[in-house]
Design an enzyme around this catalytic site. Structure first.
Site, PDB file in Angstrom:
ATOM      1  N   LEU A 231       5.355   8.998  -0.748  1.00 31.96           N
ATOM      2  CA  LEU A 231       4.272   8.372  -0.001  1.00 31.96           C
ATOM      3  C   LEU A 231       3.372   7.698  -1.019  1.00 31.96           C
ATOM      4  CD1 LEU A 231       3.245  11.160   2.561  1.00 31.96           C
ATOM      5  CD2 LEU A 231       4.540   9.077   3.043  1.00 31.96           C
ATOM      6  N   ASP A 232       2.930   6.470  -0.733  1.00 33.05           N
ATOM      7  CA  ASP A 232       2.088   5.794  -1.711  1.00 33.05           C
ATOM      8  C   ASP A 232       0.715   6.472  -1.779  1.00 33.05           C
ATOM      9  OD1 ASP A 232       0.260   4.629   0.183  1.00 33.05           O
ATOM     10  OD2 ASP A 232       1.666   3.001   0.549  1.00 33.05           O
ATOM     11  N   ARG A 233      -0.042   6.098  -2.777  1.00 38.39           N
ATOM     12  CA  ARG A 233      -1.304   6.777  -3.065  1.00 38.39           C
ATOM     13  C   ARG A 233      -2.248   6.789  -1.863  1.00 38.39           C
ATOM     14  NH1 ARG A 233      -5.989   4.572  -7.145  1.00 38.39           N
ATOM     15  NH2 ARG A 233      -7.297   6.444  -7.169  1.00 38.39           N
TER      16      ARG A 233
END
Length: 248
Positions: free
Chosen positions: A106-108
């Site tokens: 999952l991206d930041r």
């Protein structure tokens, strides 16, 4: 079940033996043996499940089977170490993450359900687009999303690099300020949901993954985690590697 060949340093990370950087340094120093032979190339391709690893002449213990469901907080990166000093999922989980690798990323800026496991076959099966494992997200985008925008997202849009589409989109609420949606993906390209909405002129301002297969985030608070059993994975339809083994 197809076994994927990966670089050796990544294999050691997937097996929970060393991080990628630690593995690369150990291999370069001549400390690593694979199937009884000393190796010196971190990029050598191997199948993690098929290798016997020794460090400094001693068999490297593999982590026992374990899978957890983690609520990744927003602002945390899905990596073991971050060169920019940002908090990582391993910082949040601490000792609970020992030997575990994330199943996808999952991206930041995205929060929500992230699986971590010691089972590399499970991780590969869930993330393989051919298995079309559904991933459900709750998204908030800037501005009013119209029905024709939803249809474009379902049909597919060109992002400039590739073609993107959502397998299902449900518009829950729309106003001039923001719109709320449920989005289902089954492929999971890089930042796909953000790029999808950007392509139709809307910025994603909040994004949360709430389900993978039949596993739901539920009421788990950000930073919280719980163990997942093999039986629960089977009930959730995420026991593909186990089914493949039983068929052989």
């Amino acid at each position: 079940m197809t076994h994927t060949r990966v670089p050796l340093n990544r294999a050691l990370s997937k097996l929970g033996i060393l991080s990628r950087s630690e593995a690369a340094a150990a291999i370069a120093a001549g400390r690593v043996s694979i199937n009884g032979r000393q190796v010196d190339d971190p990029a050598m391709l191997v199948v993690p499940e098929w290798i016997q690893v020794a460090i400094d002449g001693r068999p490297a213990p593999r982590a026992a089977w374990r899978t957890i469901l983690f609520h990744k907080p927003r602002g945390v990166v899905t990596t073991r170490r971050d060169p920019e000093g940002r908090p990582t999922i391993y910082d949040v989980l601490g000792p609970a993450a020992r030997g575990l690798v994330p199943v996808g990323r999952l991206d930041r800026a995205t929060s929500g359900l992230l699986l971590l496991t010691t089972d590399t076959r499970l991780a590969d099966w869930i993330t393989d687009p051919a298995n079309a494992v559904p991933r459900i997200y709750v998204a908030t985008v800037r501005g009013r999303l119209e029905s024709f925008d939803v249809e474009r997202i379902r049909a597919g849009v060109d992002s400039g690099r590739d073609r993107l589409r959502a397998d299902a989109v449900t518009l829950r609420k729309a106003s001039g300020r923001e719109s709320h949606l449920i989005v289902e993906l089954r492929e999971g390209k890089y930042r796909e949901i953000r790029r999808l909405f950007e392509a139709v002129g809307h910025e994603v301002i909040r994004l949360k993954r709430v389900r993978i297969g039949g596993l739901e985030l539920g009421g788990l608070e950000p930073g919280g985690w719980r163990e997942v059993s093999r039986a629960e994975l089977a009930t959730a339809g995420l026991d593909g590697p186990a089914r493949s083994t039983r068929r052989r």
